[in-house]
Design a protein around this motif. Sequence first.
Motif: not given
Lengths: 291, 291
Positions: B65-87
């Motif tokens: 059922v997970r294949d039908r899920t739209t996931l939105v995550a808000g995570l502190a630090g996502v805007n930092v390019a190195s963190v974004h790349a790792r994600l």
Amino acid sequence: MQSLLLGIDGGGTHCRGRLTDSAGRVLAEATGGPANVWSQFDGAIQAVENVIDELFLQAGLAAEVRDRTTLVAGLAGVNVASVHARLQSWQPRSQARYLFTDVEIACAGAHAGAPGAVFIVGTGSQGAAWDGVQFTLLGGWGFALSDDGSGAILGRRARRLALLAQEGIVPASPLTDRIMALHQHSPEQMLIWSQQATPADWGRVVPEIFATAQQGDEHAVALLQQTAAEIEQMVQPLLARSHGKLALMGGLAVPIQPWLSAAIVAQLVPPQEDALSGALRLASQFSQQPA
Amino acid sequence: MQSLLLGIDGGGTHCRGRLTDSAGRVLAEATGGPANVWSQFDGAIQAVENVIDELFLQAGLAAEVRDRTTLVAGLAGVNVASVHARLQSWQPRSQARYLFTDVEIACAGAHAGAPGAVFIVGTGSQGAAWDGVQFTLLGGWGFALSDDGSGAILGRRARRLALLAQEGIVPASPLTDRIMALHQHSPEQMLIWSQQATPADWGRVVPEIFATAQQGDEHAVALLQQTAAEIEQMVQPLLARSHGKLALMGGLAVPIQPWLSAAIVAQLVPPQEDALSGALRLASQFSQQPA
């Protein structure tokens, strides 16, 4: 038998010592390793002891001659009560031993032992006033809490402003562009840099601030006006305790002068001698006093 | 088959998750450990994964059922390019996965998914504006470089002022007396404290500043005026990008309002929903768009 005078200037980068006779004739000079009693107590005391041994060795004087020596040491951090307490156990062989901070002996040197004050504005800032009897210290409580008018505080403000300009919150200027260029115009790079930055690192943009202010950069001009105002605020209580004679010292002392008010500049005098000479001036004064 | 919506709000103290159907009916809610992808990437991702597993377990839904899920995550630090790349390597089983910062989902929640802006002033500060299509982030580059208008910056200024008063450089006041009392009226104690202080520690005197300002303490009043001016400077670009609707959030949001200009206060709206609801609002919007 004639007494001897021994001056020590112990700082974070090195320790200097000079041995003279009571008339001020130099018998020996020596330099040793770092002597910061605040951050590395045992190493600092060892460095000072090494320099003293070296001085007596150079002068060709026997160990018992040390009992006729008046020693004055200027060591950063002596004013901190815990450091002061620990230093009570340090009793080098001498007739008398007096401890001051590095800023106090700098003050004694700047005015050749006469009453006066100094305000040192380099990476950090600290002041001292000597009224002929005692010293008053001012500031010097570190980058996080104190150091008004210093290069580190000025540099931190400039970088903060550069970041505000990068985000369009304040107008950009040649200064803010140059600072962001140091970080590839990336706030993230600047953030990563800031997490390891020492006060000296923060202060490294100070030459850029003076250079762009010279060209009329509005941000640079405002930053230097703020630093000048802080210096003026800090020197007022020093002037009140020093017969109105003040020497500004440290890396910012010369470049900031055009930004100070005429009333303050009129009270500035150039430093006459260095800190080690100041220590020896004090040693000479103390050796002539009844114990 | 109907699609599912999954919201994650991951922060430094804990991670929250909520699973709903496409109409917003809650199927499960869960809370897990700290999820700061900036300071502890692997642990944070594990915490988020644990919360997602818990949600599907609670809802009694099979793995596919997970294949039908739209996931939105808000995570502190996502805007930092190195963190974004790792994600980019984090691809939880889902139909679509969208990553935002914690401030962006707070913005979506505050305006119930409509265009608007938030400025969060707590220990630190950060802003975000949503124009209906994209977010713009502002500030949030840390205590050393940024965080204008925040409690940590306000607290640091107040302590610096208390030390200046202690040394007689500025007049003392009830505020400066109270702050020095926290350190046994000893600059040395304050210096030692400052060497380990976190931004939250610096901010701990903020209630004293509001309390003494209420009683007319001149230092406290000046400090709050400065914080208010910084907040006003930071929110201008946010208002310009958000149809003039701004929610002030965080611990300082309510107490600072009497210090803000009437023109700014007139544009403030109360936050409507929390950050997790904001994440689900975005998930709902994205699930209805063509891929």
